[in-house]
Design an enzyme around this catalytic site. Sequence first.
Site, PDB file in Angstrom:
ATOM      1  CB  ALA A   1     100.925  -9.297  35.917  1.00  0.00           C
ATOM      2  CB  ILE A   2      94.891 -11.387  35.940  1.00  0.00           C
ATOM      3  CG1 ILE A   2      95.192 -11.962  34.361  1.00  0.00           C
ATOM      4  CG2 ILE A   2      93.506 -11.110  36.121  1.00  0.00           C
ATOM      5  CD1 ILE A   2      95.045 -10.791  33.363  1.00  0.00           C
TER       6      ILE A   2
ATOM      7  CG  ASN B   1      97.882 -20.421  41.471  1.00  0.00           C
ATOM      8  OD1 ASN B   1      98.993 -20.660  41.342  1.00  0.00           O
ATOM      9  ND2 ASN B   1      97.220 -19.513  40.766  1.00  0.00           N
TER      10      ASN B   1
ATOM     11  CB  CYS C   1     100.234 -17.346  45.567  1.00  0.00           C
ATOM     12  SG  CYS C   1      98.811 -17.846  44.523  1.00  0.00           S
TER      13      CYS C   1
ATOM     14  CB  THR D   1     102.500 -18.413  33.407  1.00  0.00           C
ATOM     15  OG1 THR D   1     102.467 -17.882  34.675  1.00  0.00           O
ATOM     16  CG2 THR D   1     101.069 -18.706  32.554  1.00  0.00           C
TER      17      THR D   1
ATOM     18  N   GLY E   1     100.039 -26.288  28.733  1.00  0.00           N
ATOM     19  CA  GLY E   1     101.303 -25.122  28.262  1.00  0.00           C
ATOM     20  C   GLY E   1     101.295 -25.111  26.728  1.00  0.00           C
TER      21      GLY E   1
ATOM     22  CB  THR F   1      96.693 -18.996  25.500  1.00  0.00           C
ATOM     23  OG1 THR F   1      97.584 -18.858  26.676  1.00  0.00           O
ATOM     24  CG2 THR F   1      96.983 -17.586  24.700  1.00  0.00           C
TER      25      THR F   1
HETATM   26  C1  LIG Z   1      95.271 -14.501  31.432  1.00  0.00           C
HETATM   27  C2  LIG Z   1      95.415 -15.667  32.161  1.00  0.00           C
HETATM   28  C3  LIG Z   1      95.099 -15.912  33.532  1.00  0.00           C
HETATM   29  C4  LIG Z   1      95.604 -17.189  34.370  1.00  0.00           C
HETATM   30  N1  LIG Z   1      95.119 -17.059  35.527  1.00  0.00           N
HETATM   31  C5  LIG Z   1      95.198 -18.200  36.329  1.00  0.00           C
HETATM   32  C6  LIG Z   1      94.944 -18.547  37.507  1.00  0.00           C
HETATM   33  O1  LIG Z   1      94.231 -17.642  38.185  1.00  0.00           O
HETATM   34  N2  LIG Z   1      95.154 -19.647  38.363  1.00  0.00           N
HETATM   35  C7  LIG Z   1      96.124 -20.567  37.818  1.00  0.00           C
HETATM   36  O2  LIG Z   1      96.313 -21.436  38.287  1.00  0.00           O
HETATM   37  N3  LIG Z   1      96.485 -20.481  36.336  1.00  0.00           N
HETATM   38  C8  LIG Z   1      96.045 -19.200  35.733  1.00  0.00           C
HETATM   39  N4  LIG Z   1      96.721 -19.078  34.522  1.00  0.00           N
HETATM   40  C9  LIG Z   1      97.583 -20.200  33.653  1.00  0.00           C
HETATM   41  C10 LIG Z   1      96.703 -20.983  33.220  1.00  0.00           C
HETATM   42  O3  LIG Z   1      95.842 -21.843  33.486  1.00  0.00           O
HETATM   43  C11 LIG Z   1      97.871 -21.948  32.333  1.00  0.00           C
HETATM   44  O4  LIG Z   1      98.542 -22.753  33.267  1.00  0.00           O
HETATM   45  C12 LIG Z   1      98.848 -21.284  31.278  1.00  0.00           C
HETATM   46  O5  LIG Z   1      98.289 -20.343  30.676  1.00  0.00           O
HETATM   47  C13 LIG Z   1      99.540 -22.180  30.201  1.00  0.00           C
HETATM   48  O6  LIG Z   1      98.586 -22.734  29.545  1.00  0.00           O
HETATM   49  P1  LIG Z   1      98.246 -22.144  27.998  1.00  0.00           P
HETATM   50  O7  LIG Z   1      99.691 -21.957  27.229  1.00  0.00           O
HETATM   51  O8  LIG Z   1      97.488 -23.297  27.246  1.00  0.00           O
HETATM   52  O9  LIG Z   1      97.775 -21.069  28.184  1.00  0.00           O
HETATM   53  C14 LIG Z   1      96.410 -17.908  33.764  1.00  0.00           C
HETATM   54  C15 LIG Z   1      96.771 -17.863  32.323  1.00  0.00           C
HETATM   55  C16 LIG Z   1      96.406 -16.810  31.624  1.00  0.00           C
HETATM   56  C17 LIG Z   1      96.917 -16.667  30.385  1.00  0.00           C
END
Ligand SMILES: Cc1cc2nc3c(=O)[nH]c(=O)nc-3n(C[C@H](O)[C@H](O)[C@H](O)COP(=O)(O)O)c2cc1C
Lengths: 280, 280, 313, 313
Positions: free
Chosen positions: C76-77, C133, C136, C198, C248, C271
């Site tokens: 939760a950035i 995105n 939100c 996520t 994902g 990730t």
């Molecule tokens: C720390 C972090 C910050 C993220 N920030 C955003 C963001 O700003 N905008 C967005 O659309 N997705 C954001 N995501 C989601 C990722 O782009 C991605 O959809 C999600 O992590 C699933 O992919 P993964 O399992 O390969 O990480 C963020 C994910 C993480 C872990």
Amino acid sequence: MSIAVERLSPSPSGGRQGWGVVVERSVPMAGAVELVVSQRSAAAAVAPGQFFQLGVSAPHTILRRPYSAAWSDPRGGRIGFIFNVVGAGSAWLAGLHEGDELDLLGPLGRGFDLEGHRPAICVGGGLGIAVFPGVVDALIARGRSVTVLQGARTAAQLLPASRFAGAEVHVATDDGSAGHHGSVVTLFSTPLTGEGEGIDILTCGPTPMLMALIDATRRHEIPLSAIQVALETPMGCGIGTCLGCAAPAAAGGYFLTCQDGPCVRADQIDWNLMTDGFHG
Amino acid sequence: MSIAVERLSPSPSGGRQGWGVVVERSVPMAGAVELVVSQRSAAAAVAPGQFFQLGVSAPHTILRRPYSAAWSDPRGGRIGFIFNVVGAGSAWLAGLHEGDELDLLGPLGRGFDLEGHRPAICVGGGLGIAVFPGVVDALIARGRSVTVLQGARTAAQLLPASRFAGAEVHVATDDGSAGHHGSVVTLFSTPLTGEGEGIDILTCGPTPMLMALIDATRRHEIPLSAIQVALETPMGCGIGTCLGCAAPAAAGGYFLTCQDGPCVRADQIDWNLMTDGFHG
Amino acid sequence: MAFMADRPDLTVDLGRGLQLRSPVMVASGTFGYGFDAPQVDRTALGAMVSKGTTLRPREGNAPIRIAETPSGMLNAIGLQNPGVDHVVRVYAPRWATWDLPVIVNVAGDTMDEYVAVARRLSGVTGVAGLELNISCPNVASGLQFGVDPVQAAEVTRAVRAVTELPLIVKLTPNVTDIVAMARAVEDAGADAVSAINTYIGMAIDVRRRRPIISRGSGGLSGPAIKPLALYAVWQVAAELHIPVIGVGGIMTSTDALEFLLAGAAAVQIGTVNYVRPQAAAEIRNGIADYLAEHGLPDIRALPIRSTSVLTHV
Amino acid sequence: MAFMADRPDLTVDLGRGLQLRSPVMVASGTFGYGFDAPQVDRTALGAMVSKGTTLRPREGNAPIRIAETPSGMLNAIGLQNPGVDHVVRVYAPRWATWDLPVIVNVAGDTMDEYVAVARRLSGVTGVAGLELNISCPNVASGLQFGVDPVQAAEVTRAVRAVTELPLIVKLTPNVTDIVAMARAVEDAGADAVSAINTYIGMAIDVRRRRPIISRGSGGLSGPAIKPLALYAVWQVAAELHIPVIGVGGIMTSTDALEFLLAGAAAVQIGTVNYVRPQAAAEIRNGIADYLAEHGLPDIRALPIRSTSVLTHV
Ligand SMILES: Cc1cc2nc3c(=O)[nH]c(=O)nc-3n(C[C@H](O)[C@H](O)[C@H](O)COP(=O)(O)O)c2cc1C
Ligand SMILES: Cc1cc2nc3c(=O)[nH]c(=O)nc-3n(C[C@H](O)[C@H](O)[C@H](O)COP(=O)(O)OP(=O)(O)OC[C@H]3O[C@@H](n4cnc5c(N)ncnc54)[C@H](O)[C@@H]3O)c2cc1C
Ligand SMILES: Cc1cc2nc3c(=O)[nH]c(=O)nc-3n(C[C@H](O)[C@H](O)[C@H](O)COP(=O)(O)OP(=O)(O)OC[C@H]3O[C@@H](n4cnc5c(N)ncnc54)[C@H](O)[C@@H]3O)c2cc1C
Ligand SMILES: Cc1cc2nc3c(=O)[nH]c(=O)nc-3n(C[C@H](O)[C@H](O)[C@H](O)COP(=O)(O)O)c2cc1C
Ligand code: FES
Ligand code: FES
């Protein structure tokens, strides 16, 4: 229709969970590892063909992994497992050292039916051979005549014939580097099939090999009921609670490999539905 | 407001990923493990106070684990890590043997500012002491006078004074089994605080200890700018991309511990918001 | 097999002129604005997606912002970012010198904010596309834009109206019917969708008896969600006519191939960038090797589709 | 600490006379009908929930039915079960001799099927309660009962009308708003809810280029889903007046405590039963130790509730 209620026979479930200690680690054939695990009560309980659910602490895994007892020595309190590395769980097992602990659940399921007087032929393809050292010993101990047919990709991947003391061993390799050049099933020719009273066949291996064997026995007019198969399906629990290890039953519906098997008479399996099985 | 754009200073990110080999494993103090890892380019690059993101293959984990270089020997191409087992990742690290490979990403972040001439006091609580062997060596090498104040639960959990050659070492234990009976911060009394030109304080430990230290230094009228803290926050990446390691900045907003730290001047931290920090 | 790795065609066409040389993109929020991870081999990437960018700078949430969970992580950035002006003034000129398309991930609290950010980014050299995105919360309704097909379509349509840039809409999986969401944004003019953002989750510190993440909940990413994301992509790809980007839990080329087989036109890796900087290159090469081994000419040959796939009972 | 383990009060009241001596139950489908796992220490359990039971016997889905995923597993068993008659005739009399309440998990394709199964189980000695599995597709609408508050309320109300047994409704998490679902079944007369059933997911065999599970998709369980399940429980427990039973990914007593702190009155453990037969006892004892260490008299003192918990941004 065969469903959970009406199992092929009463459930043998209820192997115990306990910790064993790895007392020996070796390479019995190229690409495989053999672990000898000391665990007195489990070793005493094993019937040839039964399996254990081994606990693994590998990254991202949760389930135990099913492995046949390759052999067991009730007096020495030891069990042998022979396996190759195909994924995270087996890699973790292969990384164990002497002295490490191993979490065993078992023995589980049904072993082979070893009674009778007919000559027995054990047919193992690839790692399917892993279940046979203990089976052959038990058959020999019962005074039966035993032939082992072993198939592998190449000579180095064969379990040495010395592991089958008292049995006649024939081998086949895909690359012709030892024994017959081709499938282990082609070893299955008339001279071996016995006469008169017939034979018993015990087998374990990839589904395509099993299918080919079934075909060959049909040609030799050996009844399916003379064949016992040690089946491999994905397993969740190994104890009959998840219903994940279903295999198609000849009577319709499914049986549970972990309860009604893994060693099942070939006539209890619906081979038409097995083509799409786990091994490809 | 301090946001990603306006970092406290330009980013030092960009440690490299590479494989090292564990060449030594020992127990430097009760409950801790020290791994000596051979990796020439990383060892040469370490500034005291910097950290590595260590790759772990423990069950169910995905992230690397941040660890300070306890010391590094650029000529010998070796780095030391000192840690205790608190969870799956550290348990996996503690299970490494000599000869095993270790996946290193680093060195990362900013180390301590070691320049200057004032006497330096290094205050380490618990495993916070792990960062200081290399720091003390570097300070001594710069001809500075160094005092180490080390706190632990009990005598056995103290890193031996021999690890801080050339420095004066004072210890405190919670149970009174060695040195002062009580908190390491109470060692921080007038005689130590130096005179005239003042002192530099370098510290690492649990947040409550850091808070107590800040209080004590305020009483001694030591400016926050004379204190440097090696911060520990949860870390996702260690390289500035996840924004997960935010810590409250005195100027408002947050800084990134992995980029602007882990070694940060105490006056750059909003200590009121740190009370709710990671260590409890 | 590596010697065949360069032969298969790995290019992807995301529509409206957005051509990728590789099906592997880095996901939003896991690569910053591209300046922090020099270890990553950019030549392996098809595109980079930036951190979520808002109209004004945001300082983000108070710590603790992340927590590890079994095979996953929560975050939760709070959309910490320098604001779109900084992105346009400082970052875009640097991107313009790169040999890599950069897609800006756009976030907002209101419809107007999305539109304003999109407008500001349009026509800016160095910006190759937008990813909306829509996970939100809408300040007006309280609900996330992305959980209501009507709102999701509206914001897509509004952004579409102000920009000629390729427009990707990033779907949230926290819905009953992700296919309905995907159809709504396709109809509203999206050039592609990315699936998924996520999953909302939580972790509790039992020693201190409080949620670990300061905001209580966070978004779950990493291998834990891979089967869920894959099923979302499988469903969405069956129904849409525009490209679907799979995201994902991808850690390896095998994972990426699962998504491509499920019907994704490309993938994003998130990730894993925190863990293995070399992942992008390994995944790209692994896909190339797979195509070569299976005698497939390009990644468009990958999607499988079975009519026998039914809902879970 | 073990010496204090028996002192704290671990009992749970699920309503309508269903009293548990321990907050740890075994989840449906992970313990069969209670006859297959003699390793498990039944005295550690508060109740057992049976495999999902339908009006007529079902043979279940064709193999492959399960697949492991990172920290999780997919299953599509297809409700293999011997039918309610067999349960009433053969199993219930044996349960009646046990010192453990047995809750029968009820499934169906139509509203009438649920009602018929519930009616058949009512008044049967050995059956202590019902758990409605509303994650089944409604043959009439095609949609799962559990994704629509109206249908979920209807089936709950219909079953409520034919039975005096304690009635638990098991929520599916595959919805946009699980709180709305929970409220609907509470209003319709549920005595408790269990949250959650599995998340729909998928895995693909890249070598053979087809879904691993024969049905295509399956339900995801295990530690991977724990953060998602925990958040569902946290949300639902805040809004309901009836007890919430937490289920999803619990492997250890720490995991169980996360759910109890989040507001669950009790927990169910599922997948872990396949892995560690001793888990139930360990979890029960770990909860007791925790209460003792923290000086808490009973598990009703556990739930935390913070007003500062906001939605994920
Ligand atoms: C720390 C972090 C910050 C993220 N920030 C955003 C963001 O700003 N905008 C967005 O659309 N997705 C954001 N995501 C989601 C990722 O782009 C991605 O959809 C999600 O992590 C699933 O992919 P993964 O399992 O390969 O990480 C963020 C994910 C993480 C872990
Ligand atoms: C009753 C029984 C007895 C067995 N005995 C032995 C034995 O004695 N020696 C031995 O080497 N193996 C044996 N197996 C197979 C063994 O269980 C699997 O190879 C093992 O579970 C794979 O675990 P993993 O984590 O290494 O691989 P995973 O990562 O789980 O799987 C890796 C690959 O192997 C495939 N796979 C997984 N399980 C099996 C399986 N059961 N059979 C074939 N392929 C599989 C997967 O589809 C995947 O492609 C037995 C299986 C059963 C059901
Ligand atoms: C820059 C930096 C340098 C560090 N250097 C050292 C060092 O030299 N020696 C050392 O022993 N430790 C050090 N740590 C702490 C170390 O990173 C954690 O102890 C480790 O990540 C825990 O991993 P785990 O998988 O064993 O435990 P996990 O299962 O991840 O966590 C177990 C418990 O430890 C807590 N925890 C997790 N991370 C931290 C942390 N960073 N600090 C305190 N508690 C934590 C968790 O909340 C949990 O309660 C450092 C941390 C940082 C950020
Ligand atoms: C193999 C398997 C079969 C299941 N069968 C049922 C079922 O028949 N009825 C039901 O309501 N839930 C069923 N479930 C779901 C579990 O009861 C539980 O809700 C889910 O697995 C999450 O908990 P866990 O992560 O602890 O396993 C089943 C789960 C598994 C793994
Ligand atoms: S493996 Fe679970 S029932 Fe057979
Ligand atoms: S740990 Fe990821 S930004 Fe600092």
